[in-house]
Design a protein around this motif. Structure first.
Motif, mmCIF file in Angstrom:
data_model
loop_
_atom_site.group_PDB
_atom_site.id
_atom_site.type_symbol
_atom_site.label_atom_id
_atom_site.label_comp_id
_atom_site.label_asym_id
_atom_site.label_seq_id
_atom_site.Cartn_x
_atom_site.Cartn_y
_atom_site.Cartn_z
ATOM 1 N N ASN A 1 4.831 11.169 3.125
ATOM 2 C CA ASN A 1 4.777 10.347 1.912
ATOM 3 C C ASN A 1 5.280 8.955 2.282
ATOM 4 O OD1 ASN A 1 7.561 10.682 2.065
ATOM 5 N ND2 ASN A 1 7.623 12.209 0.459
ATOM 6 N N PHE B 1 14.423 7.723 -4.234
ATOM 7 C CA PHE B 1 14.084 6.785 -3.170
ATOM 8 C C PHE B 1 14.729 5.438 -3.478
ATOM 9 C CE2 PHE B 1 11.526 3.337 -1.405
ATOM 10 C CZ PHE B 1 11.339 3.737 -0.096
ATOM 11 N N GLY C 1 4.126 0.127 -1.620
ATOM 12 C CA GLY C 1 4.231 1.093 -2.732
ATOM 13 C C GLY C 1 2.896 1.742 -3.039
ATOM 14 N N SER D 1 1.523 4.630 -0.432
ATOM 15 C CA SER D 1 1.348 6.041 -0.767
ATOM 16 C C SER D 1 -0.115 6.432 -0.774
ATOM 17 C CB SER D 1 1.910 6.332 -2.164
ATOM 18 O OG SER D 1 3.296 6.217 -2.189
HETATM 19 C C1 LIG Z 1 6.291 4.936 -4.787
HETATM 20 C C2 LIG Z 1 6.983 4.067 -3.846
HETATM 21 C C3 LIG Z 1 7.651 4.584 -2.733
HETATM 22 C C4 LIG Z 1 7.736 6.066 -2.490
HETATM 23 O O1 LIG Z 1 6.472 6.573 -2.181
HETATM 24 P P1 LIG Z 1 6.233 8.152 -2.092
HETATM 25 O O2 LIG Z 1 4.840 8.271 -1.581
HETATM 26 O O3 LIG Z 1 6.418 8.682 -3.467
HETATM 27 O O4 LIG Z 1 7.244 8.695 -1.143
HETATM 28 C C5 LIG Z 1 8.267 3.725 -1.879
HETATM 29 N N1 LIG Z 1 8.241 2.396 -2.092
HETATM 30 C C6 LIG Z 1 7.610 1.850 -3.160
HETATM 31 C C7 LIG Z 1 7.635 0.358 -3.332
HETATM 32 C C8 LIG Z 1 6.949 2.660 -4.061
HETATM 33 O O5 LIG Z 1 6.318 2.130 -5.115
#
Ligand SMILES: *Cc1c(COP(=O)(O)O)cnc(C)c1O
Length: 474
Positions: free
Chosen positions: A159, A191, A267, A299
């Motif tokens: 992820n 996160f 993101g 992602s």
């Molecule tokens: C959603 C997001 C993450 C985390 O991504 P996942 O795929 O859910 O692990 C990290 N950084 C940003 C800026 C995000 O928007």
């Protein structure tokens, strides 16, 4: 008052009396005597506690329903939930398209087929067909990612959180990472950029103020210990008003002058500009690569509309180091992810109509007229189904993109408001969640809201049937 309480307690039916009921006998046949008795005892215990905790007014109004039929139906509901799979398909009536708790993106037809194929057959996961030698699973999607994004190399991990961790662990361990104070993002509680940074062994070097950071702030922070400059897309909030951020291009120019790489956590990471469909501007992956970013991650299951994955693209010399890193082995993706991701990415080779083929994009770009037509169909169905105890109305509303993308965007939609003098919306919402399939709605100002953006036509009958059941149970 205590007399009232005692006599109320005495009204709780005995376990044997419940078992003797017709429904009790049916439940014994379906779930077995022991399980049923356990479940009944546990529910009776909760009812007893409710009565013990009840206020005088609640005791007098006899708000706690002790009818045998009611108790047995509740037990049946609990047994049904217990027996069904924990992970089951649901109807998303919330209007939140990339709903993390409901599984984020639905997969395209092609990705569904790819998943089925790879689950039934052996596959070319790690084998080179020409030589017959062992190959690398990274090659499954590396080529197409390079082609679509313009990057030199690519790597996929579990992820985006894992992607950021791997990038920082590889490139910045025991060194400093410069980041703007306005970008110390937390996504969904688990996160947080500072925490990921610490985990990777990199030292956080914040610069600027929350609302303003100048290029010179970055420049002044650069020193011997600096490993890289990190830019994090503030995907789930916006700093508005008296603000300034350095652009990616400016950061790239500055960093490269000092021979440092610029890393971007994008993101959501979209491959298409959604402005033609009325969404506001969000940087695409291709734009960041074109601006010279050295490494970028995003992602797989947010705006891309594929499976959960963390996609890393950028300069080959850095990606090669990440491929070699021990952590990469722990974060590696399985064949299902790769199959679904490859098929999803292949849809982007032909941008014409891609927003029809990727469900996430389809739900984000569906027209207002189409939403209205869908809403009218569902409205009719519900009005036919429901008695005058219910008020069912169609109105304009707003849906959300979700997944921490487009945080301030309110997508215009049509919703159905459902309210009732007779039933509490909380109870209705719970009954819908306990339906099979579960239906998730929004509650707003004493009404249940069905947002047509995320409801599929095939769901309509199920929604109507759910109400039929709920009303029959009463
Ligand atoms: C959603 C997001 C993450 C985390 O991504 P996942 O795929 O859910 O692990 C990290 N950084 C940003 C800026 C995000 O928007």
């Amino acid at each position: 008052m205590e007399d009232k309480r005692r006599s109320y307690l005495r009204e709780i039916p005995a376990v044997n009396d419940l078992l003797a009921e017709d429904l009790g006998q049916e439940l014994i046949a379906e779930y077995g005597h022991q399980l049923l008795v356990e479940e009944i005892r546990s529910l009776l215990g909760r009812l007893r506690k409710k009565i013990l905790d009840a206020s005088l007014a609640e005791l007098e109004a006899k708000l706690i329903d002790l009818r045998k039929s009611k108790i047995l139906k509740e037990v049946r509901e609990e047994l049904r939930v217990q027996k069904s799979s924990k992970l089951m398909p649901v109807i998303n009536a919330t209007g939140v398209v990339i709903h993390t708790n409901l599984g984020r993106s639905l997969l395209s037809q092609s990705a569904q087929v790819a998943l089925e194929q790879v689950s039934k057959n052996y596959s070319t996961l790690e084998v080179d067909r020409v030589s017959g030698e062992r190959g690398s699973r990274y090659e499954v999607v590396e080529g197409i990612l390079k082609e679509l994004t313009g990057a030199e190399a690519a790597l996929v991990v579990n992820n985006n959180a894992a992607a950021v961790l791997l990038i920082l662990s590889t490139l910045a361990k025991d060194k400093e990472v410069i980041i703007s104070r306005g970008q110390l993002v937390e996504i969904g509680g688990s996160f947080r950029i500072p925490a990921v940074m610490e985990q990777s062994g990199a030292e956080l070097k914040e610069v600027g103020c929350t609302n303003k950071v100048h290029l010179t702030d970055y420049q002044e922070a650069i020193r011997e210990e600096t490993a890289l400059i990190l830019k994090v897309h503030t995907s789930n909030y916006k700093v508005v008003g008296f603000t300034k951020e350095a652009s990616l291009k400016e950061l790239v120019n500055l960093a490269h002058h000092y021979d440092l790489p610029v890393i971007e956590d994008l993101g959501s990471g979209s491959l298409v500009d959604l402005r033609p469909w009325g969404l506001s501007y969000e940087p695409t992956v291709q734009e960041s690569i074109a601006a010279g970013v050295d490494i970028l991650s995003f992602s797989g299951d947010k705006l891309l509309g594929g499976p959960q994955a963390g996609i890393i693209v950028g300069k080959k010399k850095y990606i090669d180091q990440m491929k070699e890193h021990q952590l990469n082995r722990a974060l590696r993706v399985d064949k299902f992810t790769l199959a679904a991701l490859e098929a999803t990415l292949a849809e982007y080779r032909n941008l014409a109509g891609v927003q029809q083929r990727i469900p996430t994009l389809k739900m984000l770009t569906i027209s207002l007229e189409e939403l209205k037509a869908k809403a009218e169909d569902l409205l009719l169905l519900l009005r036919n189904q429901l008695s005058s105890d219910f008020k069912v109305e169609l109105r304009r509303g707003n849906s959300q993109v979700g997944g921490g993308a487009y945080p301030t965007e309110r997508l215009e939609t049509y919703v159905i408001d459902l309210s009732s003098e007779k039933y509490s919306v909380q109870d209705l919402a719970q009954s819908l969640r306990l339906n099979n399939p579960p239906i998730f709605t929004r509650i707003y100002q004493d009404a249940l809201i069905f947002d047509l953006r995320t409801i599929q036509e095939e769901d309509f009958e199920q929604i109507a049937k759910a109400f039929e059941e709920i009303l029959r149970e009463e």
